[in-house]
Design a protein around this motif. Sequence first.
Motif, mmCIF file in Angstrom:
data_model
loop_
_atom_site.group_PDB
_atom_site.id
_atom_site.type_symbol
_atom_site.label_atom_id
_atom_site.label_comp_id
_atom_site.label_asym_id
_atom_site.label_seq_id
_atom_site.Cartn_x
_atom_site.Cartn_y
_atom_site.Cartn_z
ATOM 1 N N ILE A 53 0.822 -1.217 0.000
ATOM 2 C CA ILE A 53 0.000 0.000 0.000
ATOM 3 C C ILE A 53 0.855 1.265 0.000
ATOM 4 N N PHE A 54 1.899 1.310 0.847
ATOM 5 C CA PHE A 54 2.665 2.542 0.971
ATOM 6 C C PHE A 54 3.582 2.769 -0.229
ATOM 7 N N SER A 55 3.980 1.675 -0.891
ATOM 8 C CA SER A 55 4.780 1.849 -2.104
ATOM 9 C C SER A 55 3.938 2.379 -3.241
ATOM 10 N N LYS A 56 2.660 2.100 -3.221
ATOM 11 C CA LYS A 56 1.757 2.563 -4.281
ATOM 12 C C LYS A 56 1.102 3.894 -3.945
ATOM 13 N N PHE A 57 1.300 4.354 -2.681
ATOM 14 C CA PHE A 57 0.577 5.549 -2.222
ATOM 15 C C PHE A 57 0.892 6.774 -3.081
ATOM 16 N N VAL A 58 2.119 6.895 -3.500
ATOM 17 C CA VAL A 58 2.510 8.076 -4.279
ATOM 18 C C VAL A 58 2.599 7.776 -5.775
ATOM 19 N N ASP A 59 2.049 6.654 -6.178
ATOM 20 C CA ASP A 59 2.054 6.309 -7.611
ATOM 21 C C ASP A 59 0.973 7.105 -8.307
ATOM 22 N N THR A 60 1.387 8.223 -8.906
ATOM 23 C CA THR A 60 0.407 9.149 -9.494
ATOM 24 C C THR A 60 -0.292 8.570 -10.718
ATOM 25 N N ASP A 61 0.172 7.407 -11.206
ATOM 26 C CA ASP A 61 -0.525 6.796 -12.358
ATOM 27 C C ASP A 61 -1.947 6.407 -11.985
ATOM 28 N N ASN A 62 -2.161 6.174 -10.690
ATOM 29 C CA ASN A 62 -3.497 5.775 -10.248
ATOM 30 C C ASN A 62 -4.375 6.956 -9.868
ATOM 31 N N TRP A 63 -3.797 8.176 -9.881
ATOM 32 C CA TRP A 63 -4.539 9.348 -9.407
ATOM 33 C C TRP A 63 -5.463 9.872 -10.489
ATOM 34 N N ASN A 64 -6.611 10.309 -10.056
ATOM 35 C CA ASN A 64 -7.566 10.983 -10.944
ATOM 36 C C ASN A 64 -7.629 12.450 -10.515
ATOM 37 N N VAL A 65 -7.210 13.337 -11.393
ATOM 38 C CA VAL A 65 -7.116 14.747 -11.056
ATOM 39 C C VAL A 65 -7.950 15.563 -12.029
ATOM 40 N N LEU A 66 -8.778 16.443 -11.503
ATOM 41 C CA LEU A 66 -9.528 17.385 -12.327
ATOM 42 C C LEU A 66 -8.786 18.725 -12.245
ATOM 43 N N PRO A 67 -8.151 19.161 -13.323
ATOM 44 C CA PRO A 67 -7.270 20.345 -13.255
ATOM 45 C C PRO A 67 -8.038 21.655 -13.179
ATOM 46 N N SER A 68 -8.797 21.797 -12.146
ATOM 47 C CA SER A 68 -9.534 23.046 -11.903
ATOM 48 C C SER A 68 -9.972 23.043 -10.439
ATOM 49 N N LEU A 69 -10.590 24.118 -10.032
ATOM 50 C CA LEU A 69 -11.117 24.166 -8.663
ATOM 51 C C LEU A 69 -12.078 23.009 -8.473
ATOM 52 N N SER A 70 -11.725 22.121 -7.528
ATOM 53 C CA SER A 70 -12.530 20.909 -7.419
ATOM 54 C C SER A 70 -12.854 20.518 -5.980
ATOM 55 N N THR A 71 -12.434 21.347 -5.016
ATOM 56 C CA THR A 71 -12.787 21.036 -3.626
ATOM 57 C C THR A 71 -12.914 22.335 -2.831
ATOM 58 N N ILE A 72 -13.829 22.344 -1.910
ATOM 59 C CA ILE A 72 -14.018 23.488 -1.018
ATOM 60 C C ILE A 72 -14.442 22.964 0.354
ATOM 61 N N THR A 73 -13.845 23.544 1.394
ATOM 62 C CA THR A 73 -14.161 23.131 2.762
ATOM 63 C C THR A 73 -14.312 24.371 3.627
ATOM 64 N N VAL A 74 -15.310 24.368 4.466
ATOM 65 C CA VAL A 74 -15.507 25.436 5.435
ATOM 66 C C VAL A 74 -15.487 24.799 6.825
ATOM 67 N N SER A 75 -14.636 25.362 7.713
ATOM 68 C CA SER A 75 -14.532 24.805 9.062
ATOM 69 C C SER A 75 -14.556 25.924 10.097
ATOM 70 N N LYS A 76 -14.954 25.549 11.285
ATOM 71 C CA LYS A 76 -15.019 26.501 12.395
ATOM 72 C C LYS A 76 -14.263 25.942 13.595
ATOM 73 N N TYR A 77 -13.477 26.825 14.210
ATOM 74 C CA TYR A 77 -12.706 26.447 15.393
ATOM 75 C C TYR A 77 -13.652 26.252 16.578
ATOM 76 N N ILE A 78 -13.501 25.117 17.268
ATOM 77 C CA ILE A 78 -14.361 24.802 18.406
ATOM 78 C C ILE A 78 -13.679 25.186 19.714
ATOM 79 N N GLY A 79 -12.389 24.920 19.788
ATOM 80 C CA GLY A 79 -11.652 25.216 21.012
ATOM 81 C C GLY A 79 -10.680 24.114 21.349
ATOM 82 N N ASP A 80 -9.604 24.473 22.087
ATOM 83 C CA ASP A 80 -8.608 23.504 22.532
ATOM 84 C C ASP A 80 -7.980 22.736 21.371
ATOM 85 N N GLY A 81 -7.809 23.396 20.223
ATOM 86 C CA GLY A 81 -7.154 22.777 19.080
ATOM 87 C C GLY A 81 -8.087 22.038 18.144
#
Length: 459
Positions: A53-81
């Motif tokens: 698994i770890f030898s294949k983890f960085v094998d970009t041949d298996n990666w599917n990439v959409l070359p544009s804005l493709s993810t957005i996340t909104v988060s809020k701090y709760i406290g204590d890290g």
Amino acid sequence: MKNLSRLLFAMLLVLVCSNANAQDKNNPWQINIGVNAVDAYPSGDGAPFSETIFSKFVDTDNWNVLPSLSTITVSKYIGDGFSFGIGGSLNKIENWGEDPTTGEALPVDDLSYYAADGTIKYNVGEALDWKTFEPFLGVGGGYTWIDEVGAGTLNGTLGVNLWFSENIGLTIQSSYKHAFEDYLNTHFQHSVGIAIKFGGADADDDGIYDKDDACPDVPGLEAFNGCPDTDADGIEDSKDSCPNEAGLAELNGCPDSDGDGIADKDDKCPTVAGLKSLGGCPDADGDGVTDAEDKCPNTPGAAANNGCPWPDTDGDGVLDKDDKCPDVVGTVANNGCPEVTEEVQKTLNEYAKTILFDTGRSTIKSQSESVLEDIIKILNEYPTATFTVEGHTDSIGRESTNQKLSEARANSVKDYLISHGVDTSRLSAIGYGESKPIDTNKSRSGRANNRRVEINLVK
């Protein structure tokens, strides 16, 4: 794709509405936008902990990439890290895992990929007080669709925030998504994007957020937790007794122009170094009277005499203020006045015996005026001494008559002396008649000696 657009719109709506309730926190909100890569390699037996698994983890041949804005996340701090975030992502799948026989990527027809996930993250960097490099761990879940087929996932996340400034940074993370349905392969989703923190309120625009600002309505300095130091003397205004004048810490922020250790506001002589006991004014001769009020600034004196020493005009050792005879040399025992000696007393009575009266009467003869003047001069030399004028007669005649005559003659002399300047309080008069003879009454000369006036000191 239609569902994902709705999801992203809903996330942005939550962001806008929630921000209004977050103004008392320091940048509690974070939004991440970027690109993602989907890797379906870790599927099948042993996933995701197979030997390769770890030898294949960085094998970009298996990666599917959409070359544009493709993810957005909104988060809020709760406290204590900890923080909580929701995110959406989309992608286009061109290969999905590997052929177990050849080990090559398995191509598929272009499939749409979109996911909605919720994650609780723990900021390891905050616990270590790392400001720029912030690694984090996360756990959560979500739902992933490939085309129209979807399934729930359990997600584990590892990532890092690299902050370029207080609000802008770069986020790199990888999430392992374990599917709960067999028809959706377990897979990795990697992402990289811009991180933006916001939501902190700074009402006074001093660069210190209200949450940490001890003076949130007044622009201030970070060194004083947002409180001002108007006169820039290193003492915040709330602790500065002179907030508009640069001063010294030991004087609570007040200046001391003359350097005498007394703040100018409390110094009666702020431009001249002086003594605290005198309100900051100088006292050159050390007599307790300030130089400005001292009429003898270089000679120690008495406060009651305007800082000058008391004079002794007659030089008799008794100061004028205590000397009842300041212009006449006297003795300390007699309060500065001269004392009547026996010799003076004798002279006084020798003069008094020569005072003449009309026969049988109390009228003083005019030829006695010169001797009376001599008596007055002697009395005035002793201004505090008191005397008694005594009248005496011989024994010729009736005793009662002699008594009255002696009293009248004593009062006659007393009145004369008073009328010629001797203070009335210093004189008294008494008649003894024939009761105190000093000679015999049997001879003419003896009786002449007994007819007399005496002026005696009252002790």
